[in-house]
Scaffold this active site. Sequence first.
Site, PDB file in Angstrom:
ATOM      1  CB  ALA A  19     -90.659  46.974  25.254  1.00  0.00           C
ATOM      2  CB  SER A  22     -96.217  45.741  31.594  1.00  0.00           C
ATOM      3  OG  SER A  22     -95.030  44.601  32.258  1.00  0.00           O
ATOM      4  CG  ASN A 110     -91.129  41.337  40.068  1.00  0.00           C
ATOM      5  OD1 ASN A 110     -91.435  42.734  39.994  1.00  0.00           O
ATOM      6  ND2 ASN A 110     -92.512  41.768  41.148  1.00  0.00           N
ATOM      7  CG  HIS A 137     -92.238  41.443  29.893  1.00  0.00           C
ATOM      8  ND1 HIS A 137     -93.471  41.414  29.573  1.00  0.00           N
ATOM      9  CD2 HIS A 137     -91.782  42.394  30.570  1.00  0.00           C
ATOM     10  CE1 HIS A 137     -93.839  42.289  30.513  1.00  0.00           C
ATOM     11  NE2 HIS A 137     -92.855  42.970  31.297  1.00  0.00           N
ATOM     12  NE  ARG A 138     -91.124  40.847  35.754  1.00  0.00           N
ATOM     13  CZ  ARG A 138     -90.967  41.868  36.581  1.00  0.00           C
ATOM     14  NH1 ARG A 138     -91.202  42.107  37.282  1.00  0.00           N
ATOM     15  NH2 ARG A 138     -89.270  41.811  36.118  1.00  0.00           N
ATOM     16  CD  GLU A 174     -95.833  38.603  38.757  1.00  0.00           C
ATOM     17  OE1 GLU A 174     -94.742  39.656  38.875  1.00  0.00           O
ATOM     18  OE2 GLU A 174     -95.659  37.865  37.080  1.00  0.00           O
ATOM     19  CG  HIS A 250     -95.941  43.601  41.465  1.00  0.00           C
ATOM     20  ND1 HIS A 250     -94.585  43.895  40.304  1.00  0.00           N
ATOM     21  CD2 HIS A 250     -96.155  41.977  41.024  1.00  0.00           C
ATOM     22  CE1 HIS A 250     -95.348  42.900  39.952  1.00  0.00           C
ATOM     23  NE2 HIS A 250     -95.442  41.541  39.591  1.00  0.00           N
ATOM     24  CB  CYS A 369     -89.736  47.765  42.060  1.00  0.00           C
ATOM     25  SG  CYS A 369     -91.566  48.117  41.675  1.00  0.00           S
TER      26      CYS A 369
HETATM   27  O1  SUG Z   1     -94.213  43.673  36.197  1.00  0.00           O
HETATM   28  N1  SUG Z   1     -92.464  46.251  34.143  1.00  0.00           N
HETATM   29  C1  SUG Z   1     -92.557  45.751  35.425  1.00  0.00           C
HETATM   30  C2  SUG Z   1     -92.517  46.158  36.573  1.00  0.00           C
HETATM   31  C3  SUG Z   1     -92.172  45.677  37.693  1.00  0.00           C
HETATM   32  C4  SUG Z   1     -92.325  46.371  38.750  1.00  0.00           C
HETATM   33  N2  SUG Z   1     -92.424  45.879  40.075  1.00  0.00           N
HETATM   34  C5  SUG Z   1     -92.450  45.598  41.657  1.00  0.00           C
HETATM   35  N3  SUG Z   1     -93.704  45.927  41.261  1.00  0.00           N
HETATM   36  N4  SUG Z   1     -91.872  44.328  42.278  1.00  0.00           N
HETATM   37  C6  SUG Z   1     -93.840  44.917  35.755  1.00  0.00           C
HETATM   38  O2  SUG Z   1     -95.011  45.099  35.566  1.00  0.00           O
HETATM   39  C7  SUG Z   1     -92.690  46.668  32.226  1.00  0.00           C
HETATM   40  C8  SUG Z   1     -91.176  46.034  30.923  1.00  0.00           C
HETATM   41  C9  SUG Z   1     -91.636  47.076  29.518  1.00  0.00           C
HETATM   42  O3  SUG Z   1     -92.261  47.304  29.179  1.00  0.00           O
HETATM   43  O4  SUG Z   1     -90.713  47.560  28.299  1.00  0.00           O
HETATM   44  C10 SUG Z   1     -92.042  45.621  33.185  1.00  0.00           C
HETATM   45  O5  SUG Z   1     -91.982  44.539  32.961  1.00  0.00           O
END
Ligand code: SUG
Length: 446
Positions: A19, A22, A110, A137-138, A174, A250, A369
């Site tokens: 989507a 981020s 996370n 979203h997170r 996070e 991160h 991740c």
């Molecule tokens: O938080 N991607 C996550 C990826 C997390 C990776 N985790 C670690 N590095 N530990 C983020 O950016 C993308 C979702 C989207 O675009 O649909 C997303 O949330």
Amino acid sequence: MKAWEVNFDGLAGPAYNFAGLSFGNLASLKHAKQKSNPKHAAKQGLAKMKALADMGLIQGIIAPHERPDLQMLRRLGFTGSETQMLVKAAKQTPEIFLACYSASAVWAANAATVSPGADTLDKRIHFTPANLQTLFHRSLEPALASDILHTIFKDEKHFVHHTPLPKHHYFSDEGAANHTRFCQDYGSEGVECFIYGRHGINNSHHQPKHFPARHTLEASMAIARLHQLNPNKVVFAQQNPEVIDQGVFHNDVIAVGNMNVLFHHEKAFLNTKVLYDDLNRKMSDGQIHFIEVKTAECSVKEAVESYLFNSQLITLSSGKMILIAPAECKNNLRVKQYLDYLVQSDHPIQDVMFFDLRQSMKNGGGPACLRLRVVLNEQELAAVNPAVFINDTQYARLDRWIEKHYRDALSADDLCDISFLTEIRTALDELTTILNLGSVYSFQKN
Ligand code: SUG
């Protein structure tokens, strides 16, 4: 005391999608709105779990979150039937609609910060679910993440669950993506290293210019207090703001640690020398082996593209340390050359294995991740919900379940379809039986 580092991996859900949610995560932005393949996403993750279990590691699984988050849509004023709410949200505010469908709970690193009993004053394992408050979203994840962790780690004699930190920019958290524990062996007291992106209260300190620093010093300090860590065994260090601006959202995108090894890029930290000194001073029972990769060997850009440092660094029962790397590292000539050199040279990392995690990678999520590390001794291990461990039987059941319920193509247009909602719920309902989670999803409670 003998203990094992157990990886609990998030599983991609039936609504896994791209989507572009981020900001600061280059892969998420690049693949926004592309068609996803939820079946591949889940199977690629499960194949990695099975491979690690076959190598003799103990491997757990964390269930996907319920998506779409209809409760959030209702909280934000969308009314009517479930389909009406989805259609209205998709039309009026696509950003909120997509956030409520976010795939991001799969990245279990996370989900929480975890401190093993060997490090804590009361000798119990402490969990603090991350508030993930920087990106909307997170921020939807902590409540269910906490409920799922409770279903896996129930016994209060061994496990303590804290509530997520306040959702305020002082305490942006996070989780374990910014936390590494160093030790000589998993069962003895370790040094817990917290890497933050910015100061929450005094914002005159170093900050990235373009992309958000998602984690604060104040969050890390609060967790160290909550987990009753010995201050002489805790290190705090700041990420280099310049690398955040190059897509290192991160710390686990630029550094990974395991036991007495820290493998990182030379640009990862604001003050590498101070970090090395702090870690070595606090590791009273031996020195840390630092493997610092120079820009000349691999640039930050190459690190972000290949996710070299988002590899898992694991120790097999033989004592051999190996890197579990994304296939993108094999396909990048310079990164591959570096890895060939690394395993032949006099370093503790002796081998590399590559895994195809393409679906997760397209959202900026590599091997590290996907997993939440929990160090468990024998009694603690015995207290974990046994259905979440991957063995041949559970693997086969989960593989069949994915085969039966997951689509192999998903586009934004499919997300408003009421039959898709029913499909997701049928799948998740069955999963709670496979993993013995009880009625953890809200649709099971109504
Ligand atoms: O938080 N991607 C996550 C990826 C997390 C990776 N985790 C670690 N590095 N530990 C983020 O950016 C993308 C979702 C989207 O675009 O649909 C997303 O949330």
